[in-house]
Design an enzyme around this catalytic site. Structure first.
Site, PDB file in Angstrom:
ATOM      1  N   TYR A  81       0.826  -1.219   0.000  1.00 55.62           N
ATOM      2  CA  TYR A  81       0.000   0.000   0.000  1.00 55.62           C
ATOM      3  C   TYR A  81       0.861   1.271   0.000  1.00 55.62           C
ATOM      4  O   TYR A  81       0.722   2.150   0.865  1.00 55.62           O
ATOM      5  CB  TYR A  81      -0.939   0.035   1.214  1.00 55.62           C
ATOM      6  CG  TYR A  81      -2.027  -1.019   1.230  1.00 55.62           C
ATOM      7  CD1 TYR A  81      -2.241  -1.881   0.154  1.00 55.62           C
ATOM      8  CD2 TYR A  81      -2.860  -1.156   2.333  1.00 55.62           C
ATOM      9  CE1 TYR A  81      -3.241  -2.850   0.185  1.00 55.62           C
ATOM     10  CE2 TYR A  81      -3.865  -2.112   2.367  1.00 55.62           C
ATOM     11  CZ  TYR A  81      -4.047  -2.962   1.288  1.00 55.62           C
ATOM     12  OH  TYR A  81      -5.039  -3.905   1.338  1.00 55.62           O
TER      13      TYR A  81
ATOM     14  N   HIS B 196      -0.878 -11.741   1.317  1.00 58.55           N
ATOM     15  CA  HIS B 196      -1.856 -10.893   0.608  1.00 58.55           C
ATOM     16  C   HIS B 196      -2.727 -11.722  -0.341  1.00 58.55           C
ATOM     17  O   HIS B 196      -3.863 -11.365  -0.632  1.00 58.55           O
ATOM     18  CB  HIS B 196      -1.109  -9.806  -0.182  1.00 58.55           C
ATOM     19  CG  HIS B 196      -1.884  -8.550  -0.326  1.00 58.55           C
ATOM     20  ND1 HIS B 196      -1.331  -7.299  -0.236  1.00 58.55           N
ATOM     21  CD2 HIS B 196      -3.209  -8.323  -0.555  1.00 58.55           C
ATOM     22  CE1 HIS B 196      -2.263  -6.380  -0.406  1.00 58.55           C
ATOM     23  NE2 HIS B 196      -3.414  -6.978  -0.598  1.00 58.55           N
TER      24      HIS B 196
HETATM   25  N1  LIG Z   1      -6.721  -7.897   0.953  1.00 60.41           N
HETATM   26  C1  LIG Z   1      -6.944  -7.257  -0.164  1.00 60.41           C
HETATM   27  O1  LIG Z   1      -6.615  -7.736  -1.260  1.00 60.41           O
HETATM   28  C2  LIG Z   1      -7.624  -5.929  -0.111  1.00 60.41           C
HETATM   29  C3  LIG Z   1      -8.142  -5.371  -1.298  1.00 60.41           C
HETATM   30  C4  LIG Z   1      -8.789  -4.142  -1.203  1.00 60.41           C
HETATM   31  C5  LIG Z   1      -8.890  -3.501   0.026  1.00 60.41           C
HETATM   32  N2  LIG Z   1      -8.360  -4.065   1.151  1.00 60.41           N
HETATM   33  C6  LIG Z   1      -8.447  -3.396   2.469  1.00 60.41           C
HETATM   34  O2  LIG Z   1      -9.771  -2.981   2.669  1.00 60.41           O
HETATM   35  C7  LIG Z   1      -9.817  -1.571   2.855  1.00 60.41           C
HETATM   36  C8  LIG Z   1     -11.118  -1.046   2.325  1.00 60.41           C
HETATM   37  O3  LIG Z   1     -11.175  -1.163   0.918  1.00 60.41           O
HETATM   38  P1  LIG Z   1     -11.019   0.118  -0.007  1.00 60.41           P
HETATM   39  O4  LIG Z   1     -10.476   1.225   0.809  1.00 60.41           O
HETATM   40  O5  LIG Z   1     -10.252  -0.295  -1.180  1.00 60.41           O
HETATM   41  O6  LIG Z   1     -12.530   0.362  -0.485  1.00 60.41           O
HETATM   42  P2  LIG Z   1     -13.895   0.717   0.287  1.00 60.41           P
HETATM   43  O7  LIG Z   1     -13.724   0.665   1.747  1.00 60.41           O
HETATM   44  O8  LIG Z   1     -14.948  -0.098  -0.341  1.00 60.41           O
HETATM   45  O9  LIG Z   1     -14.109   2.227  -0.189  1.00 60.41           O
HETATM   46  C9  LIG Z   1     -13.333   3.257   0.354  1.00 60.41           C
HETATM   47  C10 LIG Z   1     -13.573   4.562  -0.413  1.00 60.41           C
HETATM   48  O10 LIG Z   1     -14.949   4.921  -0.402  1.00 60.41           O
HETATM   49  C11 LIG Z   1     -15.061   6.345  -0.310  1.00 60.41           C
HETATM   50  N3  LIG Z   1     -15.765   6.649   0.955  1.00 60.41           N
HETATM   51  C12 LIG Z   1     -15.529   6.121   2.191  1.00 60.41           C
HETATM   52  N4  LIG Z   1     -16.373   6.633   3.121  1.00 60.41           N
HETATM   53  C13 LIG Z   1     -17.169   7.497   2.463  1.00 60.41           C
HETATM   54  C14 LIG Z   1     -18.228   8.336   2.868  1.00 60.41           C
HETATM   55  N5  LIG Z   1     -18.631   8.371   4.142  1.00 60.41           N
HETATM   56  N6  LIG Z   1     -18.826   9.101   1.925  1.00 60.41           N
HETATM   57  C15 LIG Z   1     -18.433   9.071   0.636  1.00 60.41           C
HETATM   58  N7  LIG Z   1     -17.417   8.300   0.183  1.00 60.41           N
HETATM   59  C16 LIG Z   1     -16.790   7.515   1.088  1.00 60.41           C
HETATM   60  C17 LIG Z   1     -13.645   6.919  -0.278  1.00 60.41           C
HETATM   61  O11 LIG Z   1     -13.164   7.169  -1.604  1.00 60.41           O
HETATM   62  P3  LIG Z   1     -13.614   8.424  -2.507  1.00 60.41           P
HETATM   63  O12 LIG Z   1     -13.950   9.543  -1.570  1.00 60.41           O
HETATM   64  O13 LIG Z   1     -12.468   8.710  -3.396  1.00 60.41           O
HETATM   65  O14 LIG Z   1     -14.769   7.909  -3.306  1.00 60.41           O
HETATM   66  C18 LIG Z   1     -12.865   5.739   0.251  1.00 60.41           C
HETATM   67  O15 LIG Z   1     -11.523   5.796  -0.125  1.00 60.41           O
HETATM   68  C19 LIG Z   1      -8.549  -1.059   2.180  1.00 60.41           C
HETATM   69  O16 LIG Z   1      -8.187   0.210   2.653  1.00 60.41           O
HETATM   70  C20 LIG Z   1      -7.583  -2.143   2.561  1.00 60.41           C
HETATM   71  O17 LIG Z   1      -7.141  -1.945   3.898  1.00 60.41           O
HETATM   72  C21 LIG Z   1      -7.750  -5.274   1.092  1.00 60.41           C
END
Ligand SMILES: NC(=O)c1ccc[n+]([C@@H]2O[C@H](COP(=O)([O-])OP(=O)(O)OC[C@H]3O[C@@H](n4cnc5c(N)ncnc54)[C@H](OP(=O)(O)O)[C@@H]3O)[C@@H](O)[C@H]2O)c1
Length: 303
Positions: A56, A113
């Site tokens: 990350y 991962h």
């Molecule tokens: N193990 C893996 O392969 C893997 C893969 C993916 C993620 N992850 C983990 O899971 C976590 C979560 O996934 P993610 O961050 O990719 O996606 P997510 O949680 O589905 O979406 C996060 C995004 O949604 C938007 N958001 C969040 N809260 C909001 C609100 N209250 N109002 C409006 N927009 C909002 C923001 O982006 P915008 O404002 O730009 O829209 C934020 O960056 C990651 O940070 C990581 O730690 C792991």
């Protein structure tokens, strides 16, 4: 914040885990000050579990600075080895690099991962087991494994948890993996509950993402597919409104309502986003079977 035990003998962790990919710019640029404020806001609101990864970008170093000076046992820090090959030497080196960046002596959870593509599973899991024995990783886990791959890993060494993708539009894990976790008492810390922003209500068909935002390359965020997902999200937001909640809160509550889920990892770029997310935990208690059925029907529209 409500807690759940991770696996059969793990610690109790918060039902929301702070996802530290967006603060390092994975979903578009975030400046340093906003990243720091967002992490501190999450902690102030009681979210003490944090998920990051070697892959990350600068996330681990940002967390190291933000957490500096806080008692170590006040956060539950999970990270991952991202870069293959997952040989013993590479996994050991990756954890050393992570500890240096995080300014920590141990991590609470160290995860692969993904399923190793170039070394035998026994070597990669054996590497995790050695790090657990050394005390530098309190527990070990895996991410993005199938149920068969998880079962194979567990025959080699105790696996505390798995990290699959789970959201209203990506519910595959709820079919076999999460029931297996519930039955076998393996922790499940699920990722991307907002479908990377599709389930927030802020995007409109035709919106474009800058090249440094991973969504600029995802088919779901382009053209007619994007419009179809947003139309389904719009109908979900009507259910949220009926409940006096927002779409973000509904998406989180739906994820937490899936049997077998220990905690859900949500990404955020601002304190306001975290503040809204926290409301999803309480909303989970007000989601009934009928709501879950309506949500599933609408999700089928988008598929
Ligand atoms: N193990 C893996 O392969 C893997 C893969 C993916 C993620 N992850 C983990 O899971 C976590 C979560 O996934 P993610 O961050 O990719 O996606 P997510 O949680 O589905 O979406 C996060 C995004 O949604 C938007 N958001 C969040 N809260 C909001 C609100 N209250 N109002 C409006 N927009 C909002 C923001 O982006 P915008 O404002 O730009 O829209 C934020 O960056 C990651 O940070 C990581 O730690 C792991």
């Amino acid at each position: 914040m409500e807690l759940r035990q991770l696996g059969h003998d793990g610690p109790h962790i918060t039902r929301l885990t702070f996802g530290a990919w967006p603060i390092a710019g994975g979903l578009g640029a975030v400046d340093d000050a906003a990243a720091m404020q967002t992490i501190r806001c999450a902690l102030d609101l009681g979210i003490t579990a944090i998920d990051t990864a070697e892959g990350y970008r600068t996330s681990e170093a940002i967390l190291g600075r933000a957490l500096s000076g806080r008692p170590r046992d006040q956060v539950y820090l999970a990270t991952k080895v991202s870069r293959e090959p997952f040989t013993r030497a590479r996994v050991r080196e990756a954890l050393e690099n992570s500890l240096r960046a995080l300014e920590m002596e141990y991590v609470d959870l160290y995860q692969l991962h993904r399923y190793p593509s170039s070394v035998p599973l026994a070597e990669a899991i054996g590497a995790l087991a050695e790090l657990q024995a050394s005390g530098k990783a309190r527990h070990v886990g895996v991410s993005n494994f199938t149920v068969e791959q998880l079962a194979a890993a567990r025959r080699i060494h105790p696996i505390q948890s798995i990290q699959p993708r789970l959201n209203i539009f990506d519910a595959e894990a709820a079919r076999d993996l999460l029931p297996y976790c519930a039955r076998e008492n393996v922790g499940a810390i699920v990722h991307s509950p907002l479908a990377k922003g599709l389930l927030t209500g802020k995007y409109r068909p035709g919106d474009r993402f800058p090249p440094d935002d991973e969504r600029s390359g995802f088919p779901r965020f382009q053209g007619e597919t994007f419009a179809r997902y947003l139309a389904a999200a719009y109908r979900m937001s009507e259910i949220a409104r009926e409940k006096g909640a927002t779409l973000v809160q509904l998406a989180i509550a739906w994820t937490l309502a899936q049997p077998g889920v220990t905690s859900c990892i949500v990404g955020a770029k601002t304190p306001e986003q975290v503040d809204e997310q926290v409301g999803g935990v309480a909303l989970r208690q007000r989601l009934g079977e009928d709501d879950l059925r309506r949500i599933a029907e609408i999700a089928r529209m988008a598929a």
